[in-house]
Design an enzyme around this catalytic site. Structure first.
Site, short mmCIF file in Angstrom:
data_model
loop_
_atom_site.label_atom_id
_atom_site.label_comp_id
_atom_site.label_asym_id
_atom_site.label_seq_id
_atom_site.Cartn_x
_atom_site.Cartn_y
_atom_site.Cartn_z
N GLU A 136 34.88 41.08 47.54
CA GLU A 136 34.22 42.13 46.78
C GLU A 136 33.11 41.57 45.90
O GLU A 136 33.33 40.63 45.13
CB GLU A 136 35.25 42.86 45.91
CG GLU A 136 34.68 44.06 45.18
CD GLU A 136 35.73 44.79 44.36
OE1 GLU A 136 35.38 45.82 43.76
OE2 GLU A 136 36.89 44.34 44.32
N ASP A 189 37.90 39.23 44.59
CA ASP A 189 36.86 39.94 43.86
C ASP A 189 36.09 38.94 43.00
O ASP A 189 36.65 38.32 42.10
CB ASP A 189 37.48 41.02 42.98
CG ASP A 189 36.44 41.84 42.22
OD1 ASP A 189 35.23 41.65 42.46
OD2 ASP A 189 36.84 42.66 41.38
N LYS A 238 44.78 41.96 44.98
CA LYS A 238 43.40 41.56 44.69
C LYS A 238 43.42 40.49 43.62
O LYS A 238 44.02 40.68 42.56
CB LYS A 238 42.57 42.76 44.22
CG LYS A 238 41.12 42.38 43.90
CD LYS A 238 40.25 43.60 43.64
CE LYS A 238 40.23 44.02 42.21
NZ LYS A 238 39.22 45.07 41.94
N SER A 286 45.46 44.50 40.86
CA SER A 286 44.39 43.54 40.58
C SER A 286 44.91 42.49 39.61
O SER A 286 45.47 42.83 38.56
CB SER A 286 43.18 44.26 39.99
OG SER A 286 42.15 43.35 39.67
N LYS A 300 40.97 37.88 41.24
CA LYS A 300 39.63 37.58 40.76
C LYS A 300 39.32 36.11 41.05
O LYS A 300 40.17 35.23 40.89
CB LYS A 300 39.55 37.84 39.26
CG LYS A 300 39.81 39.28 38.84
CD LYS A 300 38.67 40.20 39.22
CE LYS A 300 38.87 41.60 38.66
NZ LYS A 300 37.75 42.50 38.95
N GLY A 324 39.55 49.99 39.92
CA GLY A 324 40.06 50.23 38.58
C GLY A 324 39.24 49.53 37.52
O GLY A 324 38.57 48.53 37.79
#
Length: 378
Positions: A214, A189, A161, A135, A163, A291
Site C-alpha cells: 500500500e 503499508d 496489515k 492494522s 506498517k 482506517g
C-alpha cells in the site's frame, strides 16, 4: 430534508498503546464530532484528521476552522433534499476533504434516521456482515510484532496489515512468514516512505507473497506508482494519492495500482466514496475500507461503507478494544464471529452514543442554528 442545528464537539481520546507509522507516533485521537439536528433526530459524524499535518495537509484545528468559517455557513444558504447534494454544494471550496466528510457523514446519518432506514441501506449496502482485518504499527522489536500478529490471528482477523518503512521492511515481513507461513493474508503499508531509488528493495518484497503493497511512493503520486507496478507482480494499492473519483480514474487508466483503499475522510465523504466504489467495480478493481484510528462513530460509518458490493477485501475496521479502553458508542464494535462484524440494521449509524464518556473528553463545543432556509422535504 430538515436540518435545524449543527453542533461541534472537540475531544481527546487516549489510545491503549502508541501507534507508529513511517510518519510518526500517535498516542491519542484528537476528534471532532459533528451533530446535525432536525425533525426530532440527531445525525452524527466523526472527523479523522490528526492534530498534525503528516497524513495530509489537514489537522483537527483546520477541520474545526473550515467547518466554522465556511462549510456550516453554506448550509444556511442552500436547500438540501438529499445528502448526495452536499459534495457538489461544497465543490467551490478546494480540498479540505476531511472537514467536508465529517459534516456530510452527520447529514447522511440524519437522513437515514429521518427516513427510518439503516445507514447501510441508505447508501446502498448489500451485506449483513463484513470481513475485517487489523492494522499493526511499527513495533519496538520484531519479536513484539510477531507476538501481536499471533494474537490477531487467534482472534480470527481476515487480513494482517503491517506498517513498513526503510530499515523496517524485509526483516519484519520475513519473520512473519517464517513463523506463520504463506497461509495468512498479509499486506504491507508503506505510507509513502519509499522512492523509485528503492526499486531493488521493493522488488525483494515480492518473495513474501503479499496481498498488496500500500502506497509505497509519494503521497501525491500516480506516475511513479505506474512505473513500479509495471515491474512488480504484487498488486500496488493506492491510499493517499486518491482524493476523488477523478483521481481514481486516472490512476486506473495508467496502471498505477490494482487495488484502491477508500477512506471516507480522505475523499470528502460518503457520496464520493460511493462514486469511487462504482468506478472501481466497473473497472474490476477491488476496494477495501481503510482506517484512521477511528473511535466508534467513525468506525460505524466505515462498517456501513464496507457493506457496499465491491468491498471484497477485508478492511481495517477492527473491534473497538483494538485501540480504546472505552469507546464513545454503545455497544462497542465487536467481532460477531472470528473475522466478521455485523452490519447494524437499526436506523442511522446503528449505535447509541456513550454520552458520559464524551462529556468527560470534550474540551470545546460550538452550536449553529440553521432554522428555516433548508428544505423540509425528503
Amino acid at each position: 430534508m430538515k436540518i435545524d442545528k449543527i453542533k461541534l464537539q472537540r475531544l481527546k481520546m487516549p489510545l491503549k498503546a502508541p501507534f507508529e507509522t513511517s510518519f510518526g507516533k500517535v498516542v491519542e485521537r484528537d476528534i471532532i464530532l459533528v451533530r446535525a439536528f432536525g425533525g426530532g433526530e440527531v445525525g452524527i459524524g466523526e472527523s479523522v484528521a490528526m492534530p498534525f499535518p503528516v497524513y495530509n495537509e489537514e489537522t483537527t484545528g483546520t477541520v474545526f476552522y473550515i467547518l466554522d468559517e465556511f462549510l456550516i455557513p453554506k448550509l444556511m444558504d442552500i436547500e438540501i433534499q438529499h445528502p448526495d447534494e452536499i459534495s457538489s454544494m461544497f465543490s467551490s471550496i478546494r480540498r479540505n476533504n476531511m472537514a467536508k466528510a465529517v459534516l456530510e457523514m452527520a447529514i447522511w446519518d440524519l437522513y437515514s434516521k429521518q427516513t427510518g432506514q439503516s445507514l447501510s441501506s441508505a447508501i446502498g449496502g448489500t451485506r449483513d456482515e463484513i470481513e475485517v482485518g487489523v492494522s499493526i504499527g511499527i513495533e519496538p522489536t520484531v519479536e513484539k510484532l510477531v507476538e501481536k500478529v499471533e494474537g490477531f490471528i487467534e482472534e480470527g482477523y481476515r487480513k494482517i496489515k503491517v506498517k513498513i518503512k526503510p530499515s523496517w521492511d524485509i526483516k519484519p515481513l520475513s519473520a512473519i512468514r517464517n513463523r506463520f507461513g504463506d497461509s495468512i493474508p498479509l499486506m504491507a503499508d508503506a505510507n509513502s516512505a519509499y522512492t523509485l531509488k528503492d526499486l531493488n528493495l521493493l522488488k525483494q518484497l515480492e518473495q513474501f507473497n503479499l496481498m498488496m503493497i500500500e502506497q509505497p511512493l509519494a503521497h501525491d503520486d500516480i506516475i511513479d506508482h505506474a512505473k513500479l507496478q509495471s515491474v512488480l507482480t504484487t498488486p500496488l494499492c493506492l491510499d493517499e494519492s486518491i482524493h476523488s473519483v477523478e483521481d481514481a480514474r486516472k490512476a486506473i487508466e495508467i496502471g498505477a495500482c490494482k487495488i484502491i483503499n477508500i477512506k471516507v475522510g480522505r475523499v470528502g465523504g460518503i457520496t464520493e466514496s460511493k462514486k469511487i466504489h462504482d468506478l472501481c467495480e466497473e473497472q474490476n478493481i477491488p476496494v477495501w475500507c481503510g482506517g484512521m484510528l477511528e473511535a466508534g462513530v467513525g468506525r460505524a460509518h466505515n462498517i456501513a461503507l464496507a457493506s457496499l458490493r465491491n468491498f471484497t477485501i477485508p478492511g481495517d475496521t477492527s473491534a473497538s478494544n483494538r485501540y480504546f479502553e472505552e469507546d464513545i458508542i454503545f455497544p462497542e464494535v465487536k467481532l460477531m464471529k472470528p473475522g466478521y462484524i455485523k452490519v447494524p440494521t437499526q436506523s442511522g449509524f446503528g449505535f447509541d452514543l456513550n454520552e458520559g464518556l464524551i462529556s468527560k473528553l470534550v474540551y470545546l463545543e460550538k452550536e449553529y442554528k440553521l432554522c428555516s432556509k433548508l428544505s423540509k422535504k425528503y
